[in-house]
Write a protein that holds these residues in place. Structure first.
Motif, PDB file in Angstrom:
ATOM      1  N   ARG A 120      -2.584   5.437   5.989  1.00 36.06           N
ATOM      2  CA  ARG A 120      -2.644   5.364   4.461  1.00 36.06           C
ATOM      3  C   ARG A 120      -3.683   5.466   4.133  1.00 36.06           C
ATOM      4  O   ARG A 120      -3.890   5.998   2.685  1.00 36.06           O
ATOM      5  CB  ARG A 120      -1.772   3.813   3.912  1.00 36.06           C
TER       6      ARG A 120
ATOM      7  N   ALA B  53       0.956  -1.484   0.141  1.00 38.22           N
ATOM      8  CA  ALA B  53      -0.070  -0.021  -0.118  1.00 38.22           C
ATOM      9  C   ALA B  53       0.819   1.265   0.006  1.00 38.22           C
ATOM     10  O   ALA B  53       0.525   2.165  -0.785  1.00 38.22           O
ATOM     11  CB  ALA B  53      -1.060  -0.050   1.033  1.00 38.22           C
TER      12      ALA B  53
ATOM     13  N   SER C 185      -3.795   0.783  -3.944  1.00 43.24           N
ATOM     14  CA  SER C 185      -3.041   1.259  -2.732  1.00 43.24           C
ATOM     15  C   SER C 185      -4.236   1.241  -1.570  1.00 43.24           C
ATOM     16  O   SER C 185      -3.919   0.481  -0.381  1.00 43.24           O
ATOM     17  CB  SER C 185      -2.608   2.438  -2.814  1.00 43.24           C
TER      18      SER C 185
ATOM     19  N   ALA D  49      -5.246  -2.485  -0.658  1.00 43.77           N
ATOM     20  CA  ALA D  49      -4.254  -2.991  -0.019  1.00 43.77           C
ATOM     21  C   ALA D  49      -4.213  -2.567   1.521  1.00 43.77           C
ATOM     22  O   ALA D  49      -4.115  -3.348   2.693  1.00 43.77           O
ATOM     23  CB  ALA D  49      -2.663  -3.026  -0.477  1.00 43.77           C
ATOM     24  N   ALA D  50      -4.210  -1.517   1.643  1.00 44.48           N
ATOM     25  CA  ALA D  50      -4.534  -0.780   3.007  1.00 44.48           C
ATOM     26  C   ALA D  50      -5.459  -1.066   3.866  1.00 44.48           C
ATOM     27  O   ALA D  50      -5.652  -1.401   4.782  1.00 44.48           O
ATOM     28  CB  ALA D  50      -4.299   0.778   3.073  1.00 44.48           C
TER      29      ALA D  50
END
Length: 109
Positions: A101, A39, A56, A59-60
């Protein structure tokens, strides 16, 4: 080794239980850490690259979900007195990194 709280000796089954719990949590933390690494290293190539921002965020978000799962497992293992309370620190740090994130450090186009 004598358990001070209960005045009894820790048996082999308790040591094995603690080792299994530690391995389960370590694998969960490694997978979560990898997702957060992905991420944080995924950046868009330009203003047209919305797929990188989506990847991203995914994934976060998935890393945050796994961090919550490992916190719940840690809660269970600590309450069963198989592990100590410092095990809460690792998933907490990973969850904070995932939330950062997703919010403040999210990639922008």
């Amino acid at each position: 080794m004598t358990d001070v709280r209960e005045g009894r000796r820790a048996g082999a089954s308790e040591w094995v239980g603690a080792a299994v719990c530690a391995v389960v949590l370590a694998v969960g933390h490694l997978v979560t850490g990898y997702l957060l690494l992905v991420a944080y290293t995924t950046e868009p190539d330009g203003s047209w690259d919305r797929q990188a921002v989506t990847n991203s965020g995914f994934a976060a978000g998935f890393g945050l979900a796994l961090a919550v799962v490992t916190v719940l497992l840690t809660l269970w293992f600590v309450r069963a007195q198989w592990l100590r309370a410092w095990w809460y620190a690792i998933p907490t740090v990973l969850a904070v990194a995932a939330v950062l994130r997703l919010t403040l450090l999210a990639p922008v186009l």
